[in-house]
Design an enzyme around this catalytic site. Structure first.
Site, PDB file in Angstrom:
ATOM      1  N   ALA A  74       0.525  -1.323  -0.064  1.00 62.04           N
ATOM      2  CA  ALA A  74       0.056   0.061  -0.040  1.00 62.04           C
ATOM      3  C   ALA A  74       0.992   1.017   0.178  1.00 62.04           C
ATOM      4  O   ALA A  74       1.825   1.198   0.700  1.00 62.04           O
ATOM      5  CB  ALA A  74      -1.190  -0.171   1.229  1.00 62.04           C
ATOM      6  N   CYS A  75       0.522   2.187  -0.739  1.00 56.92           N
ATOM      7  CA  CYS A  75       0.901   3.477  -0.614  1.00 56.92           C
ATOM      8  C   CYS A  75      -0.143   4.664  -1.069  1.00 56.92           C
ATOM      9  O   CYS A  75      -1.317   4.565  -0.868  1.00 56.92           O
ATOM     10  CB  CYS A  75       2.306   3.234  -1.494  1.00 56.92           C
ATOM     11  SG  CYS A  75       1.755   4.167  -3.261  1.00 56.92           S
ATOM     12  N   ASP A  76       0.573   5.878  -1.044  1.00 54.43           N
ATOM     13  CA  ASP A  76      -0.695   6.801  -0.990  1.00 54.43           C
ATOM     14  C   ASP A  76      -1.137   7.370  -2.164  1.00 54.43           C
ATOM     15  O   ASP A  76      -2.686   7.634  -1.820  1.00 54.43           O
ATOM     16  CB  ASP A  76       0.271   8.633  -0.426  1.00 54.43           C
ATOM     17  CG  ASP A  76       1.692   8.678  -1.121  1.00 54.43           C
ATOM     18  OD1 ASP A  76       1.380   7.728  -1.848  1.00 54.43           O
ATOM     19  OD2 ASP A  76       1.913   9.172  -1.150  1.00 54.43           O
ATOM     20  N   PRO A 112      -3.810   1.754  -2.997  1.00 50.13           N
ATOM     21  CA  PRO A 112      -3.847   2.118  -2.694  1.00 50.13           C
ATOM     22  C   PRO A 112      -3.578   2.844  -0.510  1.00 50.13           C
ATOM     23  O   PRO A 112      -4.837   2.065  -0.345  1.00 50.13           O
ATOM     24  CB  PRO A 112      -5.141   4.572  -2.412  1.00 50.13           C
ATOM     25  CG  PRO A 112      -5.279   3.797  -3.638  1.00 50.13           C
ATOM     26  CD  PRO A 112      -4.824   2.076  -3.897  1.00 50.13           C
ATOM     27  N   VAL A 113      -3.292   3.529   0.327  1.00 46.74           N
ATOM     28  CA  VAL A 113      -3.485   2.730   1.411  1.00 46.74           C
ATOM     29  C   VAL A 113      -4.816   3.143   2.092  1.00 46.74           C
ATOM     30  O   VAL A 113      -5.129   1.948   3.040  1.00 46.74           O
ATOM     31  CB  VAL A 113      -2.026   3.445   2.436  1.00 46.74           C
ATOM     32  CG1 VAL A 113      -2.793   5.368   2.137  1.00 46.74           C
ATOM     33  CG2 VAL A 113      -2.192   3.165   3.762  1.00 46.74           C
TER      34      VAL A 113
END
Lengths: 138, 99
Positions: B12-14, B42-43
């Site tokens: 997960a990333c922004d 996405p987070v």
């Protein structure tokens, strides 16, 4: 369909005094090639300030957070032969990303693969012609 | 959680646009042959059936809030982070992954 990485989105001899300048150059290029709208650049800078996009081997992958400003999936490659200070790391190659779909995934997977091998990573960041870059990331 | 129970790993990333895509691609390759799926999101959009969530240390709090009760493993660097290496090793060899 258009390529995710076009020859005109590869710049091999850029200079940036700061990380912000480098990110802005990438964003400007994505706007110039019609992949993103102007507000995307500010979003790229914001993202970079919150969490660095440095991925190792002198490579950073600046991208924004606002998909609404992305017009199509595209990637740009900007080389800074003089290097740019990236919070203590040296960056000499930026792979700027604008994506609203998955069009860029294969290219990023290839980049991830390249970065696992120091020799390939060096060949990419020291590339002096556009063809080499396109071939490495194809 | 035990390694043998892991079916889905989420990176997960922004934005789910850049770094998570790269790490997911690398992991997919490293975990080839195991019955483990790797996805990037996405987070704020971690799927309910995720077993393990890998995320940048700066996003770990958001990941824990978005996916309560899931095993969240934070990492600092994208290439060769010890936390990621440990996860891959444990998934391959079996064993306990922690809470």
């Amino acid at each position: 369909m258009r390529e995710v990485l076009e020859a005109r989105a590869v710049l091999l001899n850029e200079h940036a005094a700061t990380r912000e300048e480098a990110v802005e150059r990438c964003g400007r290029l994505l706007v110039e090639i019609g992949a993103a709208a102007e507000p995307y650049i500010a979003s790229m800078l914001e993202r970079e300030r919150s969490i660095s996009t440095y991925v190792g081997e002198q490579v950073a992958i600046p991208h924004g957070l606002n998909r609404e400003a992305v017009l199509r999936d595209a990637v740009c490659v900007v080389r800074f032969p003089g290097g740019v200070d990236w919070e203590g790391e040296r960056v000499s190659l930026c792979v700027g990303i604008a994506a609203r779909g998955d069009g860029h995934v294969a290219l990023l997977a290839e980049l991830a693969e390249i970065l696992l091998y120091p020799e390939r990573a060096r060949a990419l960041r020291e590339a002096v012609d556009v063809e080499t870059v396109l071939k490495e990331l194809a | 959680m035990n390694a043998k129970d892991v079916r889905k790993v989420i990176v997960a990333c922004d934005a789910g646009m850049g770094s998570s895509v790269m790490l997911a691609a690398t992991l997919r390759k490293q975990l080839k042959g195991l019955p483990v799926e790797v996805e990037h999101t996405p987070v704020d959009a971690i799927p309910a059936d995720a077993d393990v969530v890998l995320t940048h240390a700066g996003l770990a709090a958001r990941a824990r809030a978005a996916a309560p009760g899931k095993l969240v493993i934070p990492f600092q660097i994208f290439l060769g982070d010890p936390a990621v290496t440990r996860l891959v090793d444990t998934l391959k060899k079996g064993g306990d992954l922690g809470a």
